[in-house]
Design a protein around this motif. Structure first.
Motif, PDB file in Angstrom:
ATOM      1  N   LYS A  81       0.829  -1.202   0.000  1.00  0.00           N
ATOM      2  CA  LYS A  81       0.000   0.000   0.000  1.00  0.00           C
ATOM      3  C   LYS A  81       0.866   1.255   0.000  1.00  0.00           C
ATOM      4  O   LYS A  81       0.532   2.261  -0.651  1.00  0.00           O
ATOM      5  CB  LYS A  81      -0.923  -0.013   1.212  1.00  0.00           C
ATOM      6  CG  LYS A  81      -2.048   1.020   1.130  1.00  0.00           C
ATOM      7  CD  LYS A  81      -3.011   0.843   2.292  1.00  0.00           C
ATOM      8  CE  LYS A  81      -4.166   1.849   2.201  1.00  0.00           C
ATOM      9  NZ  LYS A  81      -5.126   1.681   3.307  1.00  0.00           N
ATOM     10  N   CYS A 133       1.916   2.029  -3.399  1.00  0.00           N
ATOM     11  CA  CYS A 133       0.799   2.040  -4.336  1.00  0.00           C
ATOM     12  C   CYS A 133       0.627   3.434  -4.952  1.00  0.00           C
ATOM     13  O   CYS A 133      -0.309   4.162  -4.642  1.00  0.00           O
ATOM     14  CB  CYS A 133      -0.479   1.598  -3.631  1.00  0.00           C
ATOM     15  SG  CYS A 133      -1.732   0.998  -4.768  1.00  0.00           S
ATOM     16  N   SER A 134       1.540   3.815  -5.777  1.00  0.00           N
ATOM     17  CA  SER A 134       1.498   5.123  -6.417  1.00  0.00           C
ATOM     18  C   SER A 134       0.744   5.052  -7.733  1.00  0.00           C
ATOM     19  O   SER A 134       0.388   3.982  -8.221  1.00  0.00           O
ATOM     20  CB  SER A 134       2.923   5.624  -6.665  1.00  0.00           C
ATOM     21  OG  SER A 134       3.569   4.808  -7.620  1.00  0.00           O
ATOM     22  N   SER A 135       0.536   6.208  -8.320  1.00  0.00           N
ATOM     23  CA  SER A 135      -0.242   6.289  -9.558  1.00  0.00           C
ATOM     24  C   SER A 135       0.467   5.657 -10.738  1.00  0.00           C
ATOM     25  O   SER A 135      -0.153   5.411 -11.772  1.00  0.00           O
ATOM     26  CB  SER A 135      -0.554   7.756  -9.877  1.00  0.00           C
ATOM     27  OG  SER A 135       0.654   8.488 -10.009  1.00  0.00           O
ATOM     28  N   TYR A 143      -3.676  -3.523 -10.403  1.00  0.00           N
ATOM     29  CA  TYR A 143      -2.967  -3.930  -9.185  1.00  0.00           C
ATOM     30  C   TYR A 143      -3.459  -3.125  -7.988  1.00  0.00           C
ATOM     31  O   TYR A 143      -3.729  -3.682  -6.913  1.00  0.00           O
ATOM     32  CB  TYR A 143      -1.465  -3.746  -9.359  1.00  0.00           C
ATOM     33  CG  TYR A 143      -0.708  -3.815  -8.055  1.00  0.00           C
ATOM     34  CD1 TYR A 143      -0.511  -5.022  -7.411  1.00  0.00           C
ATOM     35  CD2 TYR A 143      -0.216  -2.649  -7.441  1.00  0.00           C
ATOM     36  CE1 TYR A 143       0.171  -5.093  -6.201  1.00  0.00           C
ATOM     37  CE2 TYR A 143       0.454  -2.702  -6.240  1.00  0.00           C
ATOM     38  CZ  TYR A 143       0.650  -3.935  -5.622  1.00  0.00           C
ATOM     39  OH  TYR A 143       1.310  -3.994  -4.431  1.00  0.00           O
ATOM     40  N   ARG A 144      -3.604  -1.822  -8.143  1.00  0.00           N
ATOM     41  CA  ARG A 144      -4.058  -0.982  -7.031  1.00  0.00           C
ATOM     42  C   ARG A 144      -5.460  -1.381  -6.584  1.00  0.00           C
ATOM     43  O   ARG A 144      -5.761  -1.422  -5.393  1.00  0.00           O
ATOM     44  CB  ARG A 144      -4.024   0.493  -7.456  1.00  0.00           C
ATOM     45  CG  ARG A 144      -2.599   1.061  -7.527  1.00  0.00           C
ATOM     46  CD  ARG A 144      -2.616   2.531  -7.877  1.00  0.00           C
ATOM     47  NE  ARG A 144      -2.772   2.729  -9.321  1.00  0.00           N
ATOM     48  CZ  ARG A 144      -3.415   3.742  -9.876  1.00  0.00           C
ATOM     49  NH1 ARG A 144      -4.027   4.635  -9.109  1.00  0.00           N
ATOM     50  NH2 ARG A 144      -3.472   3.875 -11.187  1.00  0.00           N
TER      51      ARG A 144
END
Length: 332
Positions: free
Chosen positions: A161, A164-166, A172-173
């Motif tokens: 998490k 969990c970047s853009s 996946y996110r």
């Protein structure tokens, strides 16, 4: 095959190789089908990149258990011993084994038949029954303690998490965020009720060979150890009964019928076996890099975890949806 192995096959096993044909499969290991005057054998050389001396000792123990399985009627190749050992160590660089060559075909959810699924359940049940008769093993090397699995799942979730970047794949996110409600309701009680014992621990389609109607061989026992035995059940159901995002309940029930000839198993148990497989495997397959991969096998494993994530809370209704009329008509 190295000349040193060819020479040692004759000197240590009394085998003269008439023909040696490479066999595909097995990450970094090498395999050959060897024809002799009397039989066909499989020779497997272990990769020294994958297997340290300590790991080879664990594999030796696993192969000794395979020998016990074969003697008790489980369809798996017989292993040739040399000096009482399944693994032959020539030197620090070369380790290999010799076993019976079993013919068979690898099946998948599109090709496996109901009769083959029943046979698979029967073979899995017998394998677990024989394993349960063996002495309990050390849990070293496997997070059999329920708290460890819970800690591992949460640690993996929080670590992922944070990253969990853009720039990461949106699929996946989304998959990561869907894990949180599952983890919040998951407790140690779930793992405490799971049967423990020796399991195959790689009970996927690659490691099961079929003839026309039944299992001809269960192979690759390198990873078998003390674990949650229902992981084998969940993995088999995912590998053979999940097709086009739909669970084929005829195949699930066929597996159940076969397994139940040796050990007790119910449809709710299978639902829990699928959840257990998610708990063990989701950290392996829900990774950013795997959402960019296009290898068929990797995509399959990843999609199985996505399906389980999406259907976690309705697995009981999905798996237990077989009504009495269907079960009655399905009996042989």
């Amino acid at each position: 095959m190295e000349n040193s192995i060819i020479a040692d096959l004759e000197e240590s096993y009394g085998l003269t190789c008439n023909q040696i044909v490479p066999v595909e499969g097995g990450w970094l290991n090498q395999k050959w089908k060897v024809s002799t005057d009397k039989c066909e054998l499989l020779v497997k050389q272990f990769s020294n990149m994958r297997y340290s001396g300590d790991k080879l000792k664990l594999v030796e123990s696993a192969l000794q258990r395979q020998i016990i399985l074969e003697k008790n009627g489980v369809p798996c190749p017989s292993v040739r011993l040399c000096g009482g050992h399944a693994i032959r160590l020539l030197n620090n660089e070369t380790a290999y084994m010799v076993m019976e060559f079993r013919r068979g075909k690898v099946e998948n959810p599109n090709t496996v038949t109901i009769m083959q699924m029943r046979s698979l359940g029967n073979a899995c049940g017998l394998m677990h029954k024989v394993f349960l008769q063996l002495p309990a093993l050390s849990v070293r090397g496997f997070p059999i303690i329920s708290g460890r699995i819970m800690d591992s799942l949460w640690a993996n979730f929080y670590a992922c998490k944070q990253e969990c970047s853009s720039i990461l794949p949106i699929e996946y996110r989304k998959a990561l965020l869907m894990q949180e409600p599952i983890l919040k309701q998951l407790t140690n009680r779930f793992f405490d009720k799971m049967p423990k014992g020796i399991a195959h621990e790689d009970f996927s389609s690659d490691n099961i060979l079929f003839d026309v109607d039944c299992v001809s061989a269960i192979i690759d026992f390198d990873r078998n150890h003390y674990s949650y035995i229902w992981h084998d059940i969940g993995r088999a159901i995912l590998s053979f009964a999940l097709k086009d995002d739909r669970m084929d309940m005829e195949k699930v029930y066929a597996f159940l019928e076969g397994y139940s000839q040796h050990l007790a198993l119910t449809l709710p148990d299978i639902a829990d076996a699928l959840r257990l497989s998610w708990c063990i495997e989701v950290p392996w397959w829900i990774k950013p890099e795997l959402f960019r991969a296009n290898r068929e096998k990797v995509v399959r494993f990843k999609n199985e975890m996505l399906w389980l994530t999406e259907h976690w809370f309705e697995l009981d209704s999905i798996i237990c949806s077989i009504d009495f009329r269907f079960k009655k008509s399905f009996q042989i």
